[in-house]
Enzyme design. Structure first.
Site, PDB file in Angstrom:
ATOM      1  N   LYS A   1       0.823  -1.207   0.000  1.00  0.00           N
ATOM      2  CA  LYS A   1       0.000   0.000   0.000  1.00  0.00           C
ATOM      3  C   LYS A   1       0.857   1.257   0.000  1.00  0.00           C
ATOM      4  O   LYS A   1       0.525   2.246  -0.665  1.00  0.00           O
ATOM      5  CB  LYS A   1      -0.938  -0.017   1.202  1.00  0.00           C
ATOM      6  CG  LYS A   1      -2.054  -1.048   1.058  1.00  0.00           C
ATOM      7  CD  LYS A   1      -2.760  -1.309   2.369  1.00  0.00           C
ATOM      8  CE  LYS A   1      -3.780  -2.435   2.220  1.00  0.00           C
ATOM      9  NZ  LYS A   1      -4.320  -2.889   3.509  1.00  0.00           N
TER      10      LYS A   1
ATOM     11  N   GLN B   1      -3.702  -1.250  10.319  1.00  0.00           N
ATOM     12  CA  GLN B   1      -3.675  -2.575   9.711  1.00  0.00           C
ATOM     13  C   GLN B   1      -4.267  -3.621  10.647  1.00  0.00           C
ATOM     14  O   GLN B   1      -3.905  -3.713  11.822  1.00  0.00           O
ATOM     15  CB  GLN B   1      -2.228  -2.961   9.352  1.00  0.00           C
ATOM     16  CG  GLN B   1      -2.109  -4.290   8.630  1.00  0.00           C
ATOM     17  CD  GLN B   1      -2.774  -4.276   7.260  1.00  0.00           C
ATOM     18  OE1 GLN B   1      -2.718  -3.292   6.541  1.00  0.00           O
ATOM     19  NE2 GLN B   1      -3.423  -5.374   6.909  1.00  0.00           N
TER      20      GLN B   1
ATOM     21  N   ASP C   1     -11.014   2.988   6.319  1.00  0.00           N
ATOM     22  CA  ASP C   1     -11.730   1.712   6.287  1.00  0.00           C
ATOM     23  C   ASP C   1     -13.234   1.882   6.205  1.00  0.00           C
ATOM     24  O   ASP C   1     -13.936   0.952   5.836  1.00  0.00           O
ATOM     25  CB  ASP C   1     -11.415   0.905   7.550  1.00  0.00           C
ATOM     26  CG  ASP C   1     -10.143   0.096   7.424  1.00  0.00           C
ATOM     27  OD1 ASP C   1      -9.895  -0.427   6.330  1.00  0.00           O
ATOM     28  OD2 ASP C   1      -9.403  -0.002   8.409  1.00  0.00           O
TER      29      ASP C   1
END
Length: 329
Positions: free
Chosen positions: A64, A108, A131
């Site tokens: 990422k 994460q 998210d």
């Protein structure tokens, strides 16, 4: 956008619905948006937080961060030891909340077992929650208000729209009721919008005769996180089948949808390269949106819980944190 996909019985192999072309389109638009912000002196920043030494999680962060750099994002990163306390994690997130140069944050998942991921998420500014899983953002989704959406559900809607799969007025069955995929996807596809507006049923493994529901679906989304749970006898001939849930055994990916379903389905996402690429693309789209909101830049079309492009396709406001998943029933 590709040719429309009909929903009718098929005698041949199912048409594949890859996520790669969808992701390429979204990421190209993200790169343009980042360049436009940089041109006025704003450097969009997606911060990442990793706790512990899990190799797979570290690998996801590296991927990422590399892609963020390619798109023009700054990507500050904090790695905490596996022994970090809940207070340590909260402190990092509050620091990012207070940093005007950080627009979006990704924690994460998973975190070490002694930490509470959901409690940490509540500390984060909802507008920087890439998210889309903050309780405030889930409430926004339920009410149809603007805000980040969970990436995988938003990516699935974008994938169906890109491949010309009609959703409005169709019967969609979601197998899985979890907070990361099944429930938000059901709310998203029921919203009044050209690429949604479906009759959505959520069923799960707690229902003894769940195949009775999946066999009537014109569009079936597997989101259970149970490897191979969906087999040909569970699929209506000619239906569109989307594999959203996966589990991992080491580095081996175990999808919810058995590959033999391609003999019955009219269209199906591939085992690898289906929903995954669209999930990641929505993460960066969401990060761009966060930067625009933070600096006061206008966001064209951002008048609802998802942005709709000129073809009626949802192309924005999603988020994602980890690799693989599913609702496990």
């Amino acid at each position: 956008m590709s040719v429309s996909c009909s929903l009718s019985p098929t005698s041949g192999p199912a048409r594949l619905l890859p996520g790669g072309p969808v992701a390429e389109r979204i990421l190209a638009e993200v790169a343009e948006g980042v360049a436009a912000l940089r041109a006025v002196g704003v450097v969009p920043a997606l911060a990442t937080v990793l706790v512990g030494d899990d190799d797979a999680s570290a690998g996801y962060i590296r991927i990422k961060s590399r892609q963020a750099a390619e798109l023009g994002f700054a990507s500050p990163h904090v790695r905490l030891p596996g022994s970090a306390s809940q207070a340590d994690l909260h402190r990092v997130l509050r620091d990012f909340n207070d940093d005007a140069g950080v627009h979006a944050v990704l924690v994460q998942h998973p975190v070490p077992g002694h930490l509470d991921y959901d409690r940490a998420l509540e500390v984060l500014d909802p507008d920087s929650d890439v998210d889309g899983m903050h309780p405030v953002n889930m409430g926004r989704l339920a009410l149809g208000l603007p805000g980040p959406l969970p990436c995988t559900p938003a990516g699935i809607e974008a994938l169906l729209a890109f491949h010309g799969v009609p959703v409005a007025g169709r019967e969609v069955v979601v197998l899985g009721r979890g907070a990361t995929l099944g429930r938000p996807l059901a709310m998203l596809l029921a919203q009044k919008r050209p690429t949604a507006n479906a009759a959505v049923t959520v069923v799960h493994t707690g229902v003894a005769d769940w195949p009775r529901y999946t066999r009537r679906a014109e569009i079936l989304v597997a989101a259970a996180g149970v490897p191979g749970i969906v087999r040909p006898e569970h699929v209506r001939p000619g239906a569109v089948v989307v594999g959203g849930g996966v589990r991992y055994e080491g580095r081996r990916l175990l999808p919810d949808v058995d590959e033999s379903c391609a003999r019955v389905a009219g269209a199906i996402t591939p085992r690898v390269g289906g929903v995954g690429p669209t999930t990641v693309a929505m993460l960066f789209r969401n990060a761009l949106r966060a930067a625009r909101r933070a600096c006061g830049a206008g966001v064209p079309g951002w008048g609802g819980s998802a942005e709709v492009d000129d073809e009626g396709a949802v192309v924005g406001d999603g988020g994602a944190g980890g690799g693989g998943g599913g609702d496990r029933g």
